[in-house]
Structures are given as C-alpha cells and as structure tokens.
Motif scaffolding. Structure first.
Motif, PDB file in Angstrom:
ATOM      1  N   THR A 140       0.843  -1.196   0.000  1.00  0.00           N
ATOM      2  CA  THR A 140       0.000   0.000   0.000  1.00  0.00           C
ATOM      3  C   THR A 140       0.875   1.241   0.000  1.00  0.00           C
ATOM      4  O   THR A 140       1.794   1.365   0.803  1.00  0.00           O
ATOM      5  CB  THR A 140      -0.941  -0.003   1.223  1.00  0.00           C
ATOM      6  OG1 THR A 140      -1.761  -1.178   1.154  1.00  0.00           O
ATOM      7  CG2 THR A 140      -1.832   1.229   1.238  1.00  0.00           C
ATOM      8  N   TRP A 141       0.555   2.150  -0.897  1.00  0.00           N
ATOM      9  CA  TRP A 141       1.300   3.387  -1.100  1.00  0.00           C
ATOM     10  C   TRP A 141       0.384   4.574  -0.860  1.00  0.00           C
ATOM     11  O   TRP A 141      -0.817   4.492  -1.095  1.00  0.00           O
ATOM     12  CB  TRP A 141       1.823   3.458  -2.536  1.00  0.00           C
ATOM     13  CG  TRP A 141       2.741   2.357  -2.917  1.00  0.00           C
ATOM     14  CD1 TRP A 141       2.396   1.088  -3.302  1.00  0.00           C
ATOM     15  CD2 TRP A 141       4.167   2.400  -2.962  1.00  0.00           C
ATOM     16  NE1 TRP A 141       3.524   0.362  -3.579  1.00  0.00           N
ATOM     17  CE2 TRP A 141       4.614   1.138  -3.384  1.00  0.00           C
ATOM     18  CE3 TRP A 141       5.102   3.388  -2.681  1.00  0.00           C
ATOM     19  CZ2 TRP A 141       5.966   0.841  -3.539  1.00  0.00           C
ATOM     20  CZ3 TRP A 141       6.442   3.099  -2.836  1.00  0.00           C
ATOM     21  CH2 TRP A 141       6.861   1.840  -3.260  1.00  0.00           C
ATOM     22  N   GLU A 142       0.963   5.677  -0.418  1.00  0.00           N
ATOM     23  CA  GLU A 142       0.223   6.923  -0.255  1.00  0.00           C
ATOM     24  C   GLU A 142       0.846   7.966  -1.166  1.00  0.00           C
ATOM     25  O   GLU A 142       2.078   8.109  -1.211  1.00  0.00           O
ATOM     26  CB  GLU A 142       0.293   7.392   1.199  1.00  0.00           C
ATOM     27  CG  GLU A 142      -0.495   8.669   1.463  1.00  0.00           C
ATOM     28  CD  GLU A 142      -0.459   9.044   2.933  1.00  0.00           C
ATOM     29  OE1 GLU A 142      -1.197   8.420   3.710  1.00  0.00           O
ATOM     30  OE2 GLU A 142       0.319   9.936   3.282  1.00  0.00           O
ATOM     31  N   ILE A 143      -0.006   8.680  -1.888  1.00  0.00           N
ATOM     32  CA  ILE A 143       0.506   9.753  -2.742  1.00  0.00           C
ATOM     33  C   ILE A 143       1.050  10.852  -1.845  1.00  0.00           C
ATOM     34  O   ILE A 143       0.354  11.358  -0.964  1.00  0.00           O
ATOM     35  CB  ILE A 143      -0.581  10.295  -3.687  1.00  0.00           C
ATOM     36  CG1 ILE A 143      -0.965   9.215  -4.710  1.00  0.00           C
ATOM     37  CG2 ILE A 143      -0.102  11.566  -4.388  1.00  0.00           C
ATOM     38  CD1 ILE A 143      -2.028   9.631  -5.694  1.00  0.00           C
ATOM     39  N   SER A 144       2.311  11.211  -2.056  1.00  0.00           N
ATOM     40  CA  SER A 144       2.923  12.254  -1.234  1.00  0.00           C
ATOM     41  C   SER A 144       3.103  13.558  -2.002  1.00  0.00           C
ATOM     42  O   SER A 144       3.248  14.613  -1.393  1.00  0.00           O
ATOM     43  CB  SER A 144       4.274  11.779  -0.690  1.00  0.00           C
ATOM     44  OG  SER A 144       5.147  11.433  -1.742  1.00  0.00           O
ATOM     45  N   GLU A 145       3.072  13.475  -3.334  1.00  0.00           N
ATOM     46  CA  GLU A 145       3.265  14.694  -4.121  1.00  0.00           C
ATOM     47  C   GLU A 145       2.746  14.478  -5.534  1.00  0.00           C
ATOM     48  O   GLU A 145       2.964  13.428  -6.124  1.00  0.00           O
ATOM     49  CB  GLU A 145       4.762  15.031  -4.175  1.00  0.00           C
ATOM     50  CG  GLU A 145       5.091  16.294  -4.930  1.00  0.00           C
ATOM     51  CD  GLU A 145       6.586  16.587  -4.906  1.00  0.00           C
ATOM     52  OE1 GLU A 145       7.119  16.861  -3.816  1.00  0.00           O
ATOM     53  OE2 GLU A 145       7.207  16.517  -5.978  1.00  0.00           O
ATOM     54  N   VAL A 146       2.029  15.491  -6.054  1.00  0.00           N
ATOM     55  CA  VAL A 146       1.575  15.473  -7.441  1.00  0.00           C
ATOM     56  C   VAL A 146       1.964  16.806  -8.065  1.00  0.00           C
ATOM     57  O   VAL A 146       1.711  17.867  -7.486  1.00  0.00           O
ATOM     58  CB  VAL A 146       0.041  15.260  -7.548  1.00  0.00           C
ATOM     59  CG1 VAL A 146      -0.398  15.268  -9.004  1.00  0.00           C
ATOM     60  CG2 VAL A 146      -0.376  13.960  -6.878  1.00  0.00           C
ATOM     61  N   ARG A 147       2.589  16.737  -9.226  1.00  0.00           N
ATOM     62  CA  ARG A 147       2.989  17.949  -9.952  1.00  0.00           C
ATOM     63  C   ARG A 147       2.438  17.899 -11.368  1.00  0.00           C
ATOM     64  O   ARG A 147       2.374  16.831 -11.972  1.00  0.00           O
ATOM     65  CB  ARG A 147       4.506  18.081 -10.002  1.00  0.00           C
ATOM     66  CG  ARG A 147       5.121  18.334  -8.639  1.00  0.00           C
ATOM     67  CD  ARG A 147       6.634  18.577  -8.723  1.00  0.00           C
ATOM     68  NE  ARG A 147       7.145  18.905  -7.424  1.00  0.00           N
ATOM     69  CZ  ARG A 147       7.230  20.139  -6.930  1.00  0.00           C
ATOM     70  NH1 ARG A 147       6.849  21.161  -7.654  1.00  0.00           N
ATOM     71  NH2 ARG A 147       7.705  20.358  -5.720  1.00  0.00           N
ATOM     72  N   GLN A 148       2.069  19.065 -11.860  1.00  0.00           N
ATOM     73  CA  GLN A 148       1.634  19.205 -13.244  1.00  0.00           C
ATOM     74  C   GLN A 148       2.594  20.164 -13.925  1.00  0.00           C
ATOM     75  O   GLN A 148       2.713  21.317 -13.512  1.00  0.00           O
ATOM     76  CB  GLN A 148       0.206  19.734 -13.324  1.00  0.00           C
ATOM     77  CG  GLN A 148      -0.297  19.882 -14.732  1.00  0.00           C
ATOM     78  CD  GLN A 148      -1.753  20.301 -14.783  1.00  0.00           C
ATOM     79  OE1 GLN A 148      -2.499  20.121 -13.825  1.00  0.00           O
ATOM     80  NE2 GLN A 148      -2.156  20.868 -15.895  1.00  0.00           N
ATOM     81  N   VAL A 192      -4.779   9.834  -0.506  1.00  0.00           N
ATOM     82  CA  VAL A 192      -5.024   8.856  -1.563  1.00  0.00           C
ATOM     83  C   VAL A 192      -4.070   7.694  -1.346  1.00  0.00           C
ATOM     84  O   VAL A 192      -2.856   7.874  -1.309  1.00  0.00           O
ATOM     85  CB  VAL A 192      -4.805   9.464  -2.968  1.00  0.00           C
ATOM     86  CG1 VAL A 192      -5.066   8.416  -4.042  1.00  0.00           C
ATOM     87  CG2 VAL A 192      -5.681  10.695  -3.170  1.00  0.00           C
ATOM     88  N   GLU A 193      -4.652   6.504  -1.176  1.00  0.00           N
ATOM     89  CA  GLU A 193      -3.846   5.294  -1.014  1.00  0.00           C
ATOM     90  C   GLU A 193      -4.058   4.390  -2.223  1.00  0.00           C
ATOM     91  O   GLU A 193      -5.185   4.250  -2.708  1.00  0.00           O
ATOM     92  CB  GLU A 193      -4.234   4.544   0.267  1.00  0.00           C
ATOM     93  CG  GLU A 193      -3.827   5.275   1.517  1.00  0.00           C
ATOM     94  CD  GLU A 193      -4.155   4.517   2.796  1.00  0.00           C
ATOM     95  OE1 GLU A 193      -4.649   3.371   2.722  1.00  0.00           O
ATOM     96  OE2 GLU A 193      -3.918   5.089   3.876  1.00  0.00           O
ATOM     97  N   ILE A 194      -2.982   3.785  -2.672  1.00  0.00           N
ATOM     98  CA  ILE A 194      -3.018   2.871  -3.805  1.00  0.00           C
ATOM     99  C   ILE A 194      -2.369   1.573  -3.355  1.00  0.00           C
ATOM    100  O   ILE A 194      -1.226   1.581  -2.899  1.00  0.00           O
ATOM    101  CB  ILE A 194      -2.278   3.450  -5.020  1.00  0.00           C
ATOM    102  CG1 ILE A 194      -2.812   4.843  -5.368  1.00  0.00           C
ATOM    103  CG2 ILE A 194      -2.389   2.507  -6.206  1.00  0.00           C
ATOM    104  CD1 ILE A 194      -2.014   5.568  -6.430  1.00  0.00           C
TER     105      ILE A 194
END
Length: 173
Positions: free
Chosen positions: A42-50, A65-67
């Motif tokens: 299980t992973w957690e989103i720590s950063e999103v960039r556009q 958000v967990e994946i």
C-alpha cells in the motif's frame, strides 16, 4: 594470490556492470528484490505535480489517496478525507496493473464496475466518473522504484497540448 586477484577483478567488473545499468532514471541502480515485490503493498501519494508545478489541492493533509498493488496484478484506489482526527473513506475503485515497455512503465486500468462513491452526510463529493477513469487509467513511466518510494511520470496530450504529471508515492506497508 593470482586466484584472489582474478576473483576480485571479476567481482568489480560485475558490480560495475550492475551499478551502471539501472533501469529507472532515479534508481535504484541495483536491488535484490524483484520489481513486483518492490511495487506490492500500500502506497500513499505524497506529491503530485503538473508540468513541474505542485498541485496544492492534491498535496494536503485533508485528502489522502492510497493505492494498493497486489502481487496478483490487481489493486485498489482509496480516497480518504480528514474530518478532525478521523479518516473517512469517500471513494474507492479496483484496478488491474501490469508492467509494460520491458518493465519501464506501469499500466493501470480501472474496473469501472467497482467505482464506489460514498456519500458523507448531506454533502456529496463531486466526481465525474469519466474524468476519474481518464486520469487514473494510466501508463506512466517509472522514474524510481525502491521498497519505499515510487515515482511516476505520465505524459498526457489533449488538443495538441502536452501535460506532464509527476506523482511521488511513499510505501505504508
């Protein structure tokens, strides 16, 4: 003595070959764990960039958000909202995943029949199912895959405009 020197030379050549042939741009250069083993969990989103700019709405402690990637090539997205100190799940969906491009890319395909939007109180979170499916159905380049870090980069093109989405995840378990 020559025997030890020959073994040492062979070891250094082999180690140098492995160290210089890392599959992912950001590493690791060498790992004893398989790619599937490193990805599973299980992973957690720590950063999103556009296009290099941090997307503030997705980089907040109020949205988690967990994946989860299973070894059988299935997985699950789960979205949580923080309400004071409580985590409340408001969205989940299952997916299939696979490595593509000689394990340099990660492809995720949402199972649309499993999308579950959970209403919290009188407020309903506004999700356009098609937009969610379009965004999370991805084939992203793996930039880094360690036992604790996963960095992905997806190039999206719409109306001849290219957008680069960078996602960093940290492993929870």
């Amino acid at each position: 003595m020559k025997k030890y020197l020959a073994i040492l030379t062979l070891f250094l050549i082999t180690a140098g070959t492995f160290m210089s042939c890392g599959k992912y741009e950001e590493g690791p250069a060498f790992s004893l764990l398989t790619k599937k083993s490193r990805l599973s969990g299980t992973w957690e989103i720590s950063e999103v960039r556009q296009n290099g700019t941090l997307i503030e709405e997705l980089n907040t402690s109020e949205l988690i958000v967990e994946i989860t990637f299973e070894k059988d090539n299935t997985g699950k997205y789960e979205f949580f909202a923080m309400f004071f100190t409580n985590r409340i799940k408001f969205f989940d969906a299952e997916f299939a995943w696979e490595f593509t491009s000689d394990k340099e890319d990660l492809k995720i395909t949402i199972d649309e029949s499993t999308i579950n939007i959970i209403q919290i109180g009188e407020d309903q979170f506004e999700f356009e199912t098609d937009e969610f499916v379009d965004f999370f159905n991805m084939e992203a380049k793996i930039l880094r895959l360690t036992k604790d870090e996963l960095w992905l980069e997806e190039v999206m093109e719409e109306a001849e405009v290219e957008t680069i989405i960078g996602i960093k995840l940290k492993k929870l378990e």
